[in-house]
Scaffold this active site. Structure first.
Site, short mmCIF file in Angstrom:
data_model
loop_
_atom_site.label_atom_id
_atom_site.label_comp_id
_atom_site.label_asym_id
_atom_site.label_seq_id
_atom_site.Cartn_x
_atom_site.Cartn_y
_atom_site.Cartn_z
N SER A 1 0.79 -1.23 0.00
CA SER A 1 0.00 0.00 0.00
C SER A 1 0.82 1.28 0.00
O SER A 1 0.25 2.37 -0.13
CB SER A 1 -0.96 0.01 1.19
OG SER A 1 -2.07 -0.83 0.93
N SER B 1 -6.34 2.50 3.68
CA SER B 1 -5.76 1.52 2.73
C SER B 1 -6.84 0.63 2.13
O SER B 1 -6.71 -0.60 2.08
CB SER B 1 -4.69 0.66 3.43
OG SER B 1 -3.46 1.34 3.48
#
Length: 264
Positions: free
Chosen positions: A60, A113
């Site tokens: 991420s 995320s």
């Protein structure tokens, strides 16, 4: 980009000073490294120069450049554009992720995320434009052969810690092919901590590949008189039990940033 090339680009100096960069990793019982660039003094700190060059999936942390590309190409209007949740409840390595299971805008997708939001962006962007921007930003190994949309979490795409820092420095200086509007939006989204003495902009990441957990924390600390760029990456075998593994990304990084007086 090799260490030699990185040093030629930034400066000929490497310094570890009197700071013990290994002990925080030992305290957390993890393998990995931290790479730090002191902007004012043009000085590098490496806990492990070999690991600093090793390329792995960015997970991420890719959301920084991904957000820039999406905004630049108008694949998302701004940080407030909402994508509708498809009703599929999602988990992350078995953990419930309630923040993912609802309509979400870019700002909160970055903060939480939210993978499905960025997968939708990836479908809108397409590999051709990804290739163009990743090449222009000198980010990653350029291998987009993964058939799934989520190539930053799975497949052969990879980036090294020194490349992460190089990208962050160019991003901070606004020397990448993005508009001032894109920089403004993404830099604002990246802020996770603000004090009287510094601003911290960052992104975490965690994925698995070939039986290995890969966890990142990258970002930079802006002080009135200096900026410190960092990329911390931890690894362990998936079968190794370490409940503190995720938290150690920030624990290790902050311990070292405190030692070099980047943060209090």
């Amino acid at each position: 980009m090799t260490i030699i090339a990185i040093l030629a680009f930034f400066s000929p100096l490497i310094s570890s000073g009197q700071v013990d960069l290994q002990q925080p990793f030992k305290d957390c019982h993890v393998e990995g490294s931290i790479s730090i660039y002191d902007y004012k003094n043009r000085t590098w700190l490496f806990s492990d120069t070999a690991d600093a060059e090793k390329e792995m999936l960015p997970a991420s942390t890719f959301k920084i450049i991904n957000s820039c590309i999406a905004l630049e190409l108008d694949k998302v209007k701004d940080e407030h554009e909402v994508f509708r949740w498809d009703g599929v409840e999602r988990t992350f390595f078995g953990a419930e992720m309630n923040a993912w299971n609802k309509d979400t805008d870019l700002k909160n997708a970055y903060k939480n995320s939210t993978i499905w939001y960025y997968v939708e962006l990836a479908r809108r962007i397409g590999r051709k434009d990804y290739k163009r921007y990743l090449t222009a930003c000198n980010y990653g190994n350029g291998d987009l052969s993964e058939t799934g949309d989520d190539f930053w979490n799975y497949g052969a795409f990879a980036v090294s810690p020194v490349d992460q820092v190089a990208f962050l420095k160019a991003f901070y200086e606004e020397k990448l092919p993005f508009s001032s509007r894109t920089y403004r939006i993404v830099k604002k989204m990246m802020v996770s901590e603000t004090t009287d003495n510094y601003i911290l902009r960052d992104k975490t990441g965690w994925t698995k590949k070939d039986g290995q957990d890969i966890a990142w924390w990258v970002g930079y600390v802006e002080r009135k008189d200096n900026v410190y760029f960092f990329a911390t990456r931890l690894t362990k075998k998936v079968t190794t039990d370490n409940p503190d593994f995720s938290g150690c990304r920030k624990k290790i990084t902050k311990a070292i940033l405190k030692k070099i007086k980047a943060i209090e």
